[in-house]
Design a protein around this motif. Sequence first.
Motif, PDB file in Angstrom:
ATOM      1  N   PHE A   1      28.683  -1.045 138.791  1.00  0.00           N
ATOM      2  CA  PHE A   1      27.987  -0.384 139.740  1.00  0.00           C
ATOM      3  C   PHE A   1      27.286  -0.982 140.837  1.00  0.00           C
ATOM      4  O   PHE A   1      26.996  -0.320 141.808  1.00  0.00           O
ATOM      5  CB  PHE A   1      26.798   0.215 138.637  1.00  0.00           C
ATOM      6  CG  PHE A   1      27.301   1.197 137.629  1.00  0.00           C
ATOM      7  CD1 PHE A   1      27.137   2.836 137.879  1.00  0.00           C
ATOM      8  CD2 PHE A   1      27.810   0.922 136.393  1.00  0.00           C
ATOM      9  CE1 PHE A   1      27.726   3.472 136.734  1.00  0.00           C
ATOM     10  CE2 PHE A   1      28.052   1.547 135.413  1.00  0.00           C
ATOM     11  CZ  PHE A   1      28.078   2.960 135.463  1.00  0.00           C
TER      12      PHE A   1
ATOM     13  N   GLN B   1      28.613   4.338 145.309  1.00  0.00           N
ATOM     14  CA  GLN B   1      28.424   5.486 144.664  1.00  0.00           C
ATOM     15  C   GLN B   1      28.892   5.198 142.977  1.00  0.00           C
ATOM     16  O   GLN B   1      29.636   4.024 142.847  1.00  0.00           O
ATOM     17  CB  GLN B   1      29.166   6.748 145.091  1.00  0.00           C
ATOM     18  CG  GLN B   1      30.738   6.594 145.176  1.00  0.00           C
ATOM     19  CD  GLN B   1      31.411   7.567 145.687  1.00  0.00           C
ATOM     20  OE1 GLN B   1      30.780   8.572 146.550  1.00  0.00           O
ATOM     21  NE2 GLN B   1      32.654   7.702 145.763  1.00  0.00           N
ATOM     22  N   ALA B   2      28.483   5.982 141.961  1.00  0.00           N
ATOM     23  CA  ALA B   2      28.793   5.547 140.700  1.00  0.00           C
ATOM     24  C   ALA B   2      30.435   5.630 140.605  1.00  0.00           C
ATOM     25  O   ALA B   2      31.193   6.522 141.148  1.00  0.00           O
ATOM     26  CB  ALA B   2      28.409   6.719 139.861  1.00  0.00           C
TER      27      ALA B   2
ATOM     28  N   GLN C   1      35.911   3.305 135.209  1.00  0.00           N
ATOM     29  CA  GLN C   1      35.034   2.702 134.222  1.00  0.00           C
ATOM     30  C   GLN C   1      36.008   2.383 132.960  1.00  0.00           C
ATOM     31  O   GLN C   1      35.847   1.202 132.242  1.00  0.00           O
ATOM     32  CB  GLN C   1      33.671   3.572 133.904  1.00  0.00           C
ATOM     33  CG  GLN C   1      32.634   3.692 134.639  1.00  0.00           C
ATOM     34  CD  GLN C   1      31.540   4.214 134.184  1.00  0.00           C
ATOM     35  OE1 GLN C   1      30.998   3.777 133.151  1.00  0.00           O
ATOM     36  NE2 GLN C   1      31.202   5.549 134.864  1.00  0.00           N
TER      37      GLN C   1
ATOM     38  N   LEU D   1      21.347   5.866 142.063  1.00  0.00           N
ATOM     39  CA  LEU D   1      20.670   6.082 140.817  1.00  0.00           C
ATOM     40  C   LEU D   1      19.081   6.324 140.969  1.00  0.00           C
ATOM     41  O   LEU D   1      18.570   7.251 140.676  1.00  0.00           O
ATOM     42  CB  LEU D   1      20.693   4.994 139.856  1.00  0.00           C
ATOM     43  CG  LEU D   1      20.248   5.400 138.534  1.00  0.00           C
ATOM     44  CD1 LEU D   1      21.123   6.365 137.987  1.00  0.00           C
ATOM     45  CD2 LEU D   1      20.420   4.057 137.690  1.00  0.00           C
TER      46      LEU D   1
ATOM     47  N   ILE E   1      25.325  10.447 135.310  1.00  0.00           N
ATOM     48  CA  ILE E   1      25.963   9.148 135.270  1.00  0.00           C
ATOM     49  C   ILE E   1      26.101   8.516 133.782  1.00  0.00           C
ATOM     50  O   ILE E   1      27.067   7.927 133.443  1.00  0.00           O
ATOM     51  CB  ILE E   1      25.120   8.141 136.106  1.00  0.00           C
ATOM     52  CG1 ILE E   1      25.385   8.476 137.678  1.00  0.00           C
ATOM     53  CG2 ILE E   1      25.329   6.491 135.864  1.00  0.00           C
ATOM     54  CD1 ILE E   1      24.339   7.619 138.511  1.00  0.00           C
TER      55      ILE E   1
ATOM     56  N   GLN F   1      29.571   7.656 131.711  1.00  0.00           N
ATOM     57  CA  GLN F   1      29.654   6.412 130.787  1.00  0.00           C
ATOM     58  C   GLN F   1      30.118   6.631 129.555  1.00  0.00           C
ATOM     59  O   GLN F   1      30.858   5.908 129.008  1.00  0.00           O
ATOM     60  CB  GLN F   1      28.388   5.557 131.263  1.00  0.00           C
ATOM     61  CG  GLN F   1      28.781   3.964 130.665  1.00  0.00           C
ATOM     62  CD  GLN F   1      27.572   3.068 131.173  1.00  0.00           C
ATOM     63  OE1 GLN F   1      26.417   3.521 131.231  1.00  0.00           O
ATOM     64  NE2 GLN F   1      27.908   1.799 131.198  1.00  0.00           N
TER      65      GLN F   1
END
Length: 553
Positions: free
Chosen positions: A291, A296-297, A303, A335, A359, A363
């Motif tokens: 991150f 941006q995420a 991930q 965030l 978010i 995850q």
Amino acid sequence: MSELRGVGIGLGVAQGPVARMAEPLPAPSDAPSTLGADAELARVREAVAAVARELEERGATAGGAAREVLEAQAMMAEDPTLDSEVSTRTAAGKTGEFAVYDAFASFRDQLAAMGGYLGERAADLDDVAQRVIARLRGVAAPGVPDPGHPFVLVAKDLAPADTALLDLDKVLALVTTDGGPTSHTAILAREKSIVAVVGAVDAKGLVDGETVIVDAAKGAVTTQPTADELAQAQNRADARKAAASAPLTPGALKDGTAVPLLANLGKPGGAAEAVELGAEGVGLFRTEFLFLSATQAPTVEEQKKSYVELLSAFPGKKVVVRALDAGADKPLAFLNDAHEENPALGLRGLRALRASEDILREQLTALAQADAETEADLWVMAPMVSTVEETTYFTELAREYGIKTAGVMVEVPSSALLADRVLQIADFASIGTNDLTQYTLAADRLLGSVASFQDPWHPAVLRLIKATGDGGRVNGKPVGICGEAAADPLLAVVLVGLGATTLSMAPTALADVRASLLQYTREDAERIAAAALAADDAASARSAAQDAAETAG
């Protein structure tokens, strides 16, 4: 004999003669330019570009974390804001040397005022300025000395470019008067397993040629050591070397009580080394790397790819992944970009994730998918949990996504004091001793000015660890340690005596801790822990534990 105190990096001990880093170049004069604004600016831009390319080349040679650090420093050198500031000064008739000196100093002061992680980057900017000015003057940039024999390097702070390419056959240890545990000197010293003590303010009085002992485990530099002290230090160094080469065995006490030894990792790429050094799994996988460099995420797929890589390295082994721990010294614009007067006490950890729940949900989705494709035993924990309600929120959400084992980080006193209730709900707890110490003693762990308070040996911290251990015992739930404290061989014994069931640390510390645990039974560990708990301060707790350890067995 006297001791200079600082923050130890790693656990090693070394001895040798001092060699001091050269002093910085003198500040340029503010005399007006004789070349003209355009010529001065062109000179500066050529020098900046050359310095940036040199930093990148050094990074490519060094590899690892050093490469990332030096590439970041090269980007810093060519920052458009700095170029604009230099241009303003050359347009006002300043020389290139003074324009660089003044512009970089102004930007440096802004970083220093921010404190924390960004504050410690100020030293990196100083180094860039020195290198650019040296090139403009046609002289060599200040660097590491070469006295012609092995030495203990003493400096105000070390620039990443110097640390990255240290000759480890020559540099026996590092001592800096500035910097803290998150400085680049500390980061690279850990990666290279260099014995180091940073933030030792009184080390500015050390002179070239004098013999010192640098003891990272104690965070001390001993001046004018006796022959016995030098011999003891050498024996410890030899013992560490022997322990590191001993056959790998599972972590355990002398009486056979199992204490699994796990690794703290920041990227999947560190897994192979951790396994090689004897890690029995992962006690803390920090997901921030995905991150922090992003605007941006990252997507679920991005991930998942990293999580699969990590989990695949530990088939059948426990892998504890921490949900994104952002905020404080790790701000993320996507965030939480709101200004906070005291971000360490603000919207960070699970609080920040709840405020941007999408978010967290993404995850957990990625982790669950990676778990389904691999054979590791995945555990997931929430950072900065401070209430029973937060515990319920996270564990229920994790189970909604199919996470079989959901736990919490114990990093604030409230969660330690409520551990008996928290662990009725969570499947496990993991104690982050760095933050727990910070919040217990009200001392920012990134500030060198209060570094002396950042000591997990303090009885107040130990009492909170015991409260958490007791909560785990009452509920039949495991309690791990994943802060820096677990890497201290004697403190590791104390932590087990306080109720810790696993210990997680930097992989390079595993051998020391494994050897230390094997010297004591559970009864010994509990007695040593009780001695530390009965003390009034960190120093006396450490001393009491050492005395109790000497009578063990």
